[in-house]
Enzyme design. Structure first.
Site, PDB file in Angstrom:
ATOM      1  N   TYR A   1       0.845  -1.192   0.000  1.00 25.77           N
ATOM      2  CA  TYR A   1       0.000   0.000   0.000  1.00 25.77           C
ATOM      3  C   TYR A   1       0.883   1.244   0.000  1.00 25.77           C
ATOM      4  O   TYR A   1       1.347   1.709   1.035  1.00 25.77           O
ATOM      5  CB  TYR A   1      -0.933   0.018   1.201  1.00 25.77           C
ATOM      6  CG  TYR A   1      -1.829  -1.192   1.334  1.00 25.77           C
ATOM      7  CD1 TYR A   1      -2.167  -1.977   0.239  1.00 25.77           C
ATOM      8  CD2 TYR A   1      -2.344  -1.553   2.576  1.00 25.77           C
ATOM      9  CE1 TYR A   1      -2.997  -3.087   0.378  1.00 25.77           C
ATOM     10  CE2 TYR A   1      -3.173  -2.657   2.718  1.00 25.77           C
ATOM     11  CZ  TYR A   1      -3.490  -3.419   1.622  1.00 25.77           C
ATOM     12  OH  TYR A   1      -4.299  -4.518   1.764  1.00 25.77           O
TER      13      TYR A   1
ATOM     14  N   HIS B   1       0.472 -11.964   1.180  1.00 27.53           N
ATOM     15  CA  HIS B   1      -0.583 -11.171   0.545  1.00 27.53           C
ATOM     16  C   HIS B   1      -1.242 -11.899  -0.619  1.00 27.53           C
ATOM     17  O   HIS B   1      -2.461 -11.826  -0.792  1.00 27.53           O
ATOM     18  CB  HIS B   1       0.004  -9.839   0.075  1.00 27.53           C
ATOM     19  CG  HIS B   1      -0.988  -8.728   0.046  1.00 27.53           C
ATOM     20  ND1 HIS B   1      -0.626  -7.406   0.069  1.00 27.53           N
ATOM     21  CD2 HIS B   1      -2.341  -8.725  -0.008  1.00 27.53           C
ATOM     22  CE1 HIS B   1      -1.702  -6.641   0.022  1.00 27.53           C
ATOM     23  NE2 HIS B   1      -2.750  -7.418  -0.020  1.00 27.53           N
TER      24      HIS B   1
ATOM     25  N   SER C   1     -12.750  -5.420   2.698  1.00 22.44           N
ATOM     26  CA  SER C   1     -13.822  -4.810   1.890  1.00 22.44           C
ATOM     27  C   SER C   1     -15.190  -5.365   2.260  1.00 22.44           C
ATOM     28  O   SER C   1     -15.971  -5.767   1.389  1.00 22.44           O
ATOM     29  CB  SER C   1     -13.560  -5.020   0.397  1.00 22.44           C
ATOM     30  OG  SER C   1     -12.412  -4.323  -0.014  1.00 22.44           O
ATOM     31  N   PRO C   2     -15.547  -5.395   3.553  1.00 21.94           N
ATOM     32  CA  PRO C   2     -16.839  -5.965   3.947  1.00 21.94           C
ATOM     33  C   PRO C   2     -18.037  -5.163   3.452  1.00 21.94           C
ATOM     34  O   PRO C   2     -19.160  -5.658   3.489  1.00 21.94           O
ATOM     35  CB  PRO C   2     -16.775  -5.976   5.475  1.00 21.94           C
ATOM     36  CG  PRO C   2     -15.815  -4.877   5.811  1.00 21.94           C
ATOM     37  CD  PRO C   2     -14.787  -4.913   4.723  1.00 21.94           C
ATOM     38  N   LEU C   3     -17.783  -3.927   2.984  1.00 21.72           N
ATOM     39  CA  LEU C   3     -18.850  -3.132   2.380  1.00 21.72           C
ATOM     40  C   LEU C   3     -18.646  -2.998   0.870  1.00 21.72           C
ATOM     41  O   LEU C   3     -19.145  -2.061   0.244  1.00 21.72           O
ATOM     42  CB  LEU C   3     -18.920  -1.746   3.031  1.00 21.72           C
ATOM     43  CG  LEU C   3     -19.252  -1.755   4.530  1.00 21.72           C
ATOM     44  CD1 LEU C   3     -19.241  -0.351   5.085  1.00 21.72           C
ATOM     45  CD2 LEU C   3     -20.596  -2.430   4.775  1.00 21.72           C
TER      46      LEU C   3
ATOM     47  N   ARG D   1     -16.004  -2.206  -1.000  1.00 23.09           N
ATOM     48  CA  ARG D   1     -15.302  -0.983  -1.383  1.00 23.09           C
ATOM     49  C   ARG D   1     -16.230   0.227  -1.375  1.00 23.09           C
ATOM     50  O   ARG D   1     -16.125   1.120  -2.201  1.00 23.09           O
ATOM     51  CB  ARG D   1     -14.652  -1.167  -2.759  1.00 23.09           C
ATOM     52  CG  ARG D   1     -13.621  -2.289  -2.763  1.00 23.09           C
ATOM     53  CD  ARG D   1     -13.200  -2.684  -4.170  1.00 23.09           C
ATOM     54  NE  ARG D   1     -12.150  -3.713  -4.105  1.00 23.09           N
ATOM     55  CZ  ARG D   1     -12.396  -5.015  -3.961  1.00 23.09           C
ATOM     56  NH1 ARG D   1     -13.636  -5.446  -3.881  1.00 23.09           N
ATOM     57  NH2 ARG D   1     -11.403  -5.876  -3.895  1.00 23.09           N
TER      58      ARG D   1
END
Length: 392
Positions: A118, A187, A265-267, A269
């Site tokens: 990142y 990763h 990303s539980p929503l 993104r």
């Protein structure tokens, strides 16, 4: 913690449906000798780092990732740091972002997730700076496995050679300002390096005191079993939400082996958060949704149906669509710990409250049934990135 929303989106207010704040509880201890984050939080609004802090309940619910010697007790919901600097559009100034992360720690969040890639590096540096006052109170997890040469990511190239894993660990320790990495994930699976060599190298780092636990991202059952046999795996991290439920096929293996699950990303993104419209575009130059098939204009317009269902479910219950999406995920199993991220205090408050929703199991089942009839438009990743997701 709400998953990152960019200022390119046309937002709708969700604060009006948040339930009233409960009285703050005393901060619990984090397992493994860590003292409880958030001990200074009070029920009244206070100031923190020159900004108003949240008047919300302290997050006291804890969950355990892994089993036995390498288990890890953390807050029931974590914080994904990635979007603060990487792949989520224009972010607020650094001071604002640091304040949000520290507020998360003050209010009981003990799991923060970042990665070498990142930036590269800048996200780890941010996490190190923001969480330095909470050293030994929170767990910061990070990742290795991509090829980075002279600070430049070699697009699409992986590198999980033992010598590179060691190099990444040493550099991450410095950027995170810690003595040991709480949980070190591979990763992406590297087909050129046997998973036993990867697990064995991390096991050596554990014995040397530089790493505490081993994790994997986006791998299938065979790889999980082989890695776990060499060095027990504490957690698997994969994308998981109401629009991507494939990881449920791994749940029996995770339960059998005693491996925790950390959905990123539980929503989806931000799509399940309620801030997007058919006219939302991701053209800031720092937003990977611009090339994800599900966020292409035509697909996005069709996928907004998921938000509509979540809003219909949430409004009569006094909860937001984002809280409904997180609450559904949290009730799936007590060894699941999602890591949404945000740069907004209002979204942080919203997500903390999602841990304690008063929704019956039958209601979640009805929501799931209704959403099962809504087709998802667009693939999760473009073809080149999908190749890095291992199914076996």
């Amino acid at each position: 913690m709400r998953e990152m929303q960019t200022n390119e989106t046309a937002g709708m207010s969700r604060r009006g449906v948040l339930r009233a704040a409960a009285v703050l509880a005393a901060a619990p201890l984090l397992a493994g000798g860590m003292t409880g984050a958030g001990a200074a939080a009070e029920s009244r609004a206070a100031t923190f780092d020159g900004k108003t802090s949240l008047d919300v309940p302290l997050l006291t619910q804890r969950r355990t990732l892994g089993r036995g010697k390498y288990s890890m007790e953390v807050s029931a919901i974590g914080f994904g740091v990635m979007g603060a600097t990487y792949n989520r559009g224009v972010a607020p100034d650094r001071r604002t972002v640091i304040n949000v992360m520290r507020q998360a720690a003050e209010h009981g969040v003990t799991l923060f997730d970042t990665a070498q890639i990142y930036g590269p590096f800048t996200n780890e540096e941010l996490a190190g700076e923001a969480l330095a006052p909470y050293r030994n109170r929170v767990a910061v997890t990070t990742k290795f496995g991509h090829s980075i040469v002279n600070g430049v990511y070699q697009t699409g190239k992986l590198d999980s050679r033992p010598e590179n894993i060691r190099k990444v660990a040493e550099a991450s320790l410095k950027r995170l300002r810690v003595d040991a990495i709480e949980l070190f994930y591979q990763h992406r699976f590297d087909p050129d390096v046997p998973i036993e060599d990867v697990a064995g190298t991390v096991g050596d780092l554990i014995r040397e005191g530089k790493v505490k636990r081993f994790g994997l991202c986006e791998v299938g059952p065979e790889t999980l079993r082989r890695a776990h046999a060499e060095q027990p795996v504490t957690a698997l991290q994969s994308e998981y939400h109401l629009m991507w439920r494939e990881p449920e096929g791994l749940f029996p293996v995770l339960e059998e082996l005693g491996i925790g699950f950390v959905p990123y990303s539980p929503l989806n993104r931000g799509l399940l958060g309620g801030d997007m419209t058919a006219y939302t575009r991701f053209d800031s130059g720092n937003d990977n949704r611009n090339m994800l098939p599900r966020f292409a204009p035509e697909a996005l317009s069709r996928n907004l149906r998921f938000m509509e269902v979540l809003h219909r479910f949430g409004r009569p219950r006094g909860i937001t669509g984002a809280q409904a999406a997180l609450g559904w995920l949290l009730q799936k199993a007590d060894w699941i710990v999602p890591i949404p991220g945000t740069t907004k205090l209002s979204h942080l408050e919203e997500n903390i409250r999602a841990v304690d929703l008063a929704v019956e199991p039958g209601e979640w089942a009805r929501l799931e049934e209704e959403l099962a009839g809504v087709p998802v438009a667009g693939e999760r990743y473009p073809a080149d990135q999908q190749k890095q997701v291992r199914k076996s």
